[in-house]
Design a protein around this motif. Structure first.
Motif, PDB file in Angstrom:
ATOM      1  N   GLU A   1      42.405  36.683  23.137  1.00  0.00           N
ATOM      2  CA  GLU A   1      41.747  36.098  22.086  1.00  0.00           C
ATOM      3  C   GLU A   1      41.115  34.740  22.374  1.00  0.00           C
ATOM      4  OE1 GLU A   1      44.768  37.171  18.681  1.00  0.00           O
ATOM      5  OE2 GLU A   1      43.295  35.393  18.371  1.00  0.00           O
TER       6      GLU A   1
ATOM      7  N   ASN B   1      36.218  36.756  13.215  1.00  0.00           N
ATOM      8  CA  ASN B   1      35.826  38.438  13.734  1.00  0.00           C
ATOM      9  C   ASN B   1      36.108  38.758  15.030  1.00  0.00           C
ATOM     10  OD1 ASN B   1      34.949  38.218  11.072  1.00  0.00           O
ATOM     11  ND2 ASN B   1      32.919  38.470  11.510  1.00  0.00           N
ATOM     12  N   THR B   2      35.859  37.570  15.806  1.00  0.00           N
ATOM     13  CA  THR B   2      35.915  38.016  17.324  1.00  0.00           C
ATOM     14  C   THR B   2      37.432  38.013  17.487  1.00  0.00           C
ATOM     15  OG1 THR B   2      33.895  37.069  18.304  1.00  0.00           O
ATOM     16  CG2 THR B   2      35.648  37.414  19.669  1.00  0.00           C
TER      17      THR B   2
ATOM     18  N   SER C   1      39.785  38.890  15.589  1.00  0.00           N
ATOM     19  CA  SER C   1      40.444  40.033  14.873  1.00  0.00           C
ATOM     20  C   SER C   1      39.972  41.379  15.595  1.00  0.00           C
ATOM     21  CB  SER C   1      39.616  40.036  13.375  1.00  0.00           C
ATOM     22  OG  SER C   1      40.358  41.394  12.799  1.00  0.00           O
ATOM     23  N   GLU C   2      38.950  41.250  15.970  1.00  0.00           N
ATOM     24  CA  GLU C   2      38.310  42.518  16.877  1.00  0.00           C
ATOM     25  C   GLU C   2      39.039  42.712  17.941  1.00  0.00           C
ATOM     26  OE1 GLU C   2      34.257  41.733  17.034  1.00  0.00           O
ATOM     27  OE2 GLU C   2      33.693  42.484  14.838  1.00  0.00           O
TER      28      GLU C   2
ATOM     29  N   ALA D   1      42.688  44.216  17.288  1.00  0.00           N
ATOM     30  CA  ALA D   1      42.398  45.522  16.924  1.00  0.00           C
ATOM     31  C   ALA D   1      41.940  46.467  18.092  1.00  0.00           C
ATOM     32  CB  ALA D   1      41.278  45.990  15.907  1.00  0.00           C
ATOM     33  N   ALA D   2      41.046  45.848  18.766  1.00  0.00           N
ATOM     34  CA  ALA D   2      40.765  46.836  20.160  1.00  0.00           C
ATOM     35  C   ALA D   2      41.955  46.773  21.170  1.00  0.00           C
ATOM     36  CB  ALA D   2      39.490  46.080  20.999  1.00  0.00           C
TER      37      ALA D   2
ATOM     38  N   GLU E   1      34.561  48.991  25.146  1.00  0.00           N
ATOM     39  CA  GLU E   1      34.497  48.207  23.761  1.00  0.00           C
ATOM     40  C   GLU E   1      35.196  46.998  24.019  1.00  0.00           C
ATOM     41  OE1 GLU E   1      33.224  47.106  19.994  1.00  0.00           O
ATOM     42  OE2 GLU E   1      32.342  48.337  21.533  1.00  0.00           O
TER      43      GLU E   1
ATOM     44  N   LEU F   1      34.073  43.089  23.831  1.00  0.00           N
ATOM     45  CA  LEU F   1      34.462  42.071  22.927  1.00  0.00           C
ATOM     46  C   LEU F   1      34.849  40.662  23.581  1.00  0.00           C
ATOM     47  CD1 LEU F   1      36.539  44.118  20.357  1.00  0.00           C
ATOM     48  CD2 LEU F   1      34.436  42.953  19.955  1.00  0.00           C
TER      49      LEU F   1
END
Length: 481
Positions: free
Chosen positions: A243, A333-334, A336-337, A340-341, A411, A415
């Motif tokens: 993150e 959003n970044t 969170s993504e 999740a990724a 992906e 991100l």
């Protein structure tokens, strides 16, 4: 922009502007496409040749022109008038003035700063689009690799199914099997043929998708891919603090940060000049009829009585707050993504590793034992073929799991805004040839099954891609790990 892309991807990009050097780029593309296409070469071709990406690069030309325009002074204004006597009495008179907007000169440094920050933000956005295109190319390339392997696997399954159907016809003619057994084997062969056709169509569509991403047409679309999907790395890349890494190096976040800053500077410019209006300073010369010629300075002031730029300031204030909200939204959003990724990448790695270490060896063992029992006449041929079909299906699941892993990794790199460090690779198992009725299958080396992974309990910190927060910092801050 090109330096940013090369730093993150290790691949060069170029803005095609119709220069003689572009012909050299075209020759380089042809050289890349003559050899077997690799993932890195596909990315390089897209960075150099993708039409949409080249169109995005043109935005830099527009932004650069705006930056040059902001650094130019406004042109001075030349006014003049001439008077001629109508009745023939008297002499001509004239009036000439040259004026320059003084506020424009005063605010030039701040306007140049705002335009320069806008150009930097646009550069970051364009570079981010290049990185996003590279990630899409890597995912499309993995799809092509996987579908090519699946087509080969389905072709092997069709060969086995056709051999079983032919044998079933002969056995039915001899009265050794029922009509149901014959119809079952013929239906299995037809289903295998249909699956092969569907796989070939999917492979062609995946190739064309990759062609579009690379901007290829004509003879350049005849590229080939010989390498299979790369095996999973033996050790996963470090996933801690991703993150923070994304917040630090995501170019679109940096662009949003600079966009908010330049809106603040534009707001300060509007506030600092709200009570000045237009200020014009110049020189003036005048001569009346039969009078002396006069020459001196002029000053023209706009009185900001009704319009003190309230609307402009209010709009810039709203745009600045809007920019801050967009930056916060993008950062949240970044984060969170990325989480999740990371979870998806680890889950897919577990699935692919489970296939490789447990499912595939078990299926190999089932085929081996079925072959031994068939040779001992303890089971029939169709039971042996059924075991082989289940083994082929297991390999299909493994190939799809590996494909999904590499697509998820691409992906995650998108991100994060850069490549992940590579680990050591494991070997990739491959299916054996279609089973024949007579020769027994050779047993493979024993493989120890993997220990099942324990899922994280709700509310616990897994340490993958997550950061701790004390509740005081904003999500778009640039934390230090």
């Amino acid at each position: 922009m090109a330096a940013l892309v090369e730093e993150r991807l290790g691949r060069k990009t170029r803005w095609n502007q119709g220069t003689p050097e572009d012909a050299e780029v075209a020759r380089h593309l042809d050289a890349l496409l003559k050899e077997d296409l690799t993932s890195d070469h596909a990315v390089e071709v897209a960075l150099l040749n993708n039409p949409a990406l080249q169109g995005t690069y043109e935005e830099l030309g527009v932004s650069q022109a705006d930056m040059v325009q902001a650094g130019l002074l406004s042109n001075p204004t030349l006014d003049g008038s001439f008077g001629f006597p109508i009745s023939g009495v008297g002499s001509k008179e004239y009036e000439v003035s040259l004026v320059q907007d003084f506020v424009n000169l005063f605010t030039l440094p701040l306007r140049k700063r705002v335009a320069r920050e806008q150009f930097m933000a646009d550069t970051l956005r364009v570079a981010h689009e290049a990185l996003a295109t590279a990630a899409e190319v890597r995912k499309a390339y993995s799809e092509v690799q996987a579908l090519k392997q699946l087509v080969e696997l389905r072709r092997m399954a069709l060969q086995a199914a056709e051999a079983a159907a032919d044998l079933a016809v002969r056995l039915r003619s001899a009265g050794n099997i029922t009509e149901l057994d014959l119809a079952s084997e013929q239906a299995a062969a037809e289903e295998a043929r249909l699956e092969l056709s569907e796989g070939e169509v999917a492979w062609v569509e995946a190739r064309e998708h990759l062609n579009r991403l690379m901007g290829l047409w004509g003879p350049r679309t005849q590229w080939t891919v010989s390498e299979k999907l790369p095996p999973l790395p033996e050790q996963e890349a470090p996933l801690e603090h991703l993150e923070s890494l994304a917040i630090r190096q995501r170019l679109d976040i940096d662009a949003a940060r600079k966009q908010a800053a330049l809106l603040w500077n534009a707001l300060e410019l509007a506030r600092s000049t709200r009570f000045f209006g237009r200020v014009e300073v110049g020189v003036h010369t005048h001569q009346d009829a039969d009078g002396p010629r006069l020459f001196g300075p002029t000053l023209s002031l706009e009185l900001p009585i009704f319009d003190q730029r309230q609307a402009l300031i209010a709009r810039l204030e709203a745009q600045h707050r809007q920019g801050e909200r967009r930056l916060t939204e993008l950062s949240v959003n970044t984060r969170s993504e990325v989480r999740a990724a990371c979870a998806r990448l680890l889950a897919l790695r577990g699935v692919a590793d489970r296939y490789r270490r447990v499912v595939l060896p078990l299926r190999e063992k089932v085929v081996e034992q079925s072959q031994l029992q068939y040779n001992a006449m303890q089971i029939g041929l169709f039971q042996l073929l059924s075991a082989k079909r289940e083994q082929v299906e297991a390999y299909r699941g493994y190939i799809e799991a590996v494909r999904d892993y590499w697509m998820a990794r691409a992906e995650l790199e998108r991100l994060v805004g850069g490549r992940l460090r590579e680990g050591r690779a494991t070997s990739t198992p491959s299916p054996t040839q279609p089973v024949q009725p007579a020769p027994p299958a050779q047993p493979g080396p024993p493989i120890q099954p993997a220990q099942p992974s324990q899922p994280a309990q709700p509310g616990t910190h897994t340490g993958h891609g997550q950061d701790t927060a004390n509740g005081t910092e904003t999500p778009h801050e640039n934390p230090h790990d």
